[in-house]
Design an enzyme around this catalytic site. Structure first.
Site, PDB file in Angstrom:
ATOM      1  N   LYS A 111       7.005  -3.814  -1.771  1.00 29.56           N
ATOM      2  CA  LYS A 111       6.289  -2.609  -2.325  1.00 29.56           C
ATOM      3  C   LYS A 111       7.265  -1.318  -1.355  1.00 29.56           C
ATOM      4  O   LYS A 111       7.123  -1.397  -0.121  1.00 29.56           O
ATOM      5  CB  LYS A 111       4.881  -2.539  -1.758  1.00 29.56           C
ATOM      6  CG  LYS A 111       3.993  -1.257  -2.280  1.00 29.56           C
ATOM      7  CD  LYS A 111       2.632  -1.330  -1.835  1.00 29.56           C
ATOM      8  CE  LYS A 111       1.596  -0.367  -2.570  1.00 29.56           C
ATOM      9  NZ  LYS A 111       2.199   1.205  -2.073  1.00 29.56           N
TER      10      LYS A 111
ATOM     11  N   GLU B 117       6.298  -1.713   3.622  1.00 32.07           N
ATOM     12  CA  GLU B 117       5.084  -1.106   3.242  1.00 32.07           C
ATOM     13  C   GLU B 117       4.129  -2.412   2.861  1.00 32.07           C
ATOM     14  O   GLU B 117       2.718  -2.257   2.987  1.00 32.07           O
ATOM     15  CB  GLU B 117       5.278  -0.085   2.255  1.00 32.07           C
ATOM     16  CG  GLU B 117       3.751   0.613   2.091  1.00 32.07           C
ATOM     17  CD  GLU B 117       3.885   1.821   0.936  1.00 32.07           C
ATOM     18  OE1 GLU B 117       2.912   2.244   0.663  1.00 32.07           O
ATOM     19  OE2 GLU B 117       4.948   1.580   0.075  1.00 32.07           O
TER      20      GLU B 117
END
Length: 313
Positions: free
Chosen positions: A26, A172
């Site tokens: 991500k 992330e």
């Protein structure tokens, strides 16, 4: 006119397991739809980009435009830039996101270079591919971008491994996708699922407070969360608002003033005193240590999200 609205991922906890899922990093960047070639609307010299809510962003990314492949296609991905630690960081991109002059965009691109991480192919040589399975689209994507400056991130079979790897590396989080999933423009689909390591959320600005001892230096925001009962107050955010962010926010709230609080519930007096209320149209990202009794704990401003509206939340 944006050719496709992006498909959105539902939240996941834990990361789904099984052979029907593949997993990818991500990225902490700006979600971007890009079009290359003259077959679609709005192309500028053959390349055009849009934010997730359909606003043109082509001018902001001259380095992304210059790295585009020689093809006729529409893709979905994230524009990222690295911070001082060598990690993708949305905050690094914030200054570039809001540029409206080509000369400024070129100067910032030289000092803050961006990379386009492309994870899906929506159209190729005039053919709509959204109804094809994910892995088929990805195979065509790798061929289409070969030799260009746009990157195709890796897929992984082991979601638990990737989750731990991204956690240890300071990335992330993870997005899990069904191998057979079709692309559903503008929909939030259970066939794509995301899990972020950071406690980050998007909130709507309902007011601002000046720095103590001044009347015009914006130092804190009052933010809320849209609910069926209206905008619910979630807290005051002062950390993370340095001089540059203060100037940008001051410009954005100018002209948005209103006489009464936009929050549906009561704002504590300690927060409301000295606050200038504004129309609830501006969205910001906030990092927090979590929430307790619906209030953000030690919140810190991450970025202004001109690519989002309250309706997106």
């Amino acid at each position: 006119m944006i050719p496709y609205l992006p498909m959105l991922a539902a939240k996941a906890d834990p990361v789904p397991v099984g052979e029907e899922w593949v997993h990818e990093v991500k990225w902490d960047g700006v979600r971007t739809i890009a079009q290359v070639g003259a077959s679609g609307p709005g192309a500028d010299d053959g390349v055009a980009t849009w934010t997730r809510n359909g606003n043109s962003s082509t001018l902001a990314w001259p380095d992304v435009v210059a790295a585009a492949p020689d093809a006729d296609l529409v893709v979905d991905g994230e524009v990222i830039a690295l911070n001082g630690a060598g990690l993708p960081d949305f905050r690094v991109l914030q200054e570039r996101m809001h540029v409206r002059r080509a000369a400024t965009a070129a100067r910032l691109a030289a000092g803050l270079p961006a990379t386009f991480m492309v994870f899906d192919l929506l159209r190729l040589e005039g053919e709509d591919l959204t109804g094809r399975p994910l892995l088929e689209r990805r195979a065509l994507l790798a061929e289409a971008l070969a030799g260009s400056g746009w990157a195709v991130p890796e897929h992984y079979d082991d979601g638990a491994m990737l989750l731990e790897a991204t956690r240890s590396q300071g990335l992330e989080g993870v997005v899990a996708k069904r191998r057979t999933s079709t692309y559903r423009p503008g929909e939030r689909s259970p066939h794509w699922r995301k899990l972020a390591h950071r406690h980050r959320g998007s909130y709507v600005v309902g007011g601002w407070r000046p720095q103590e001892g001044s009347t015009d230096r914006l130092a804190a925001l009052l933010v809320g969360e849209p609910t069926p009962d209206g905008l619910a107050y979630r807290g005051r955010v002062g950390s993370g608002i340095g001089p540059r962010a203060s100037r940008l926010l001051t410009e954005l709230v100018t002209g948005l003033g209103r006489g009464a609080s936009p929050f549906a519930d009561e704002v504590p007096r300690v927060d409301a005193t000295g606050t200038t209320w504004v129309e609830p149209v501006l969205v910001v990202d906030v990092e927090t240590h979590g929430s307790g009794h619906t209030r953000l704990r030690q919140p810190s401003l991450v970025a202004v999200r001109t690519d989002l509206t309250p309706d997106d939340l």
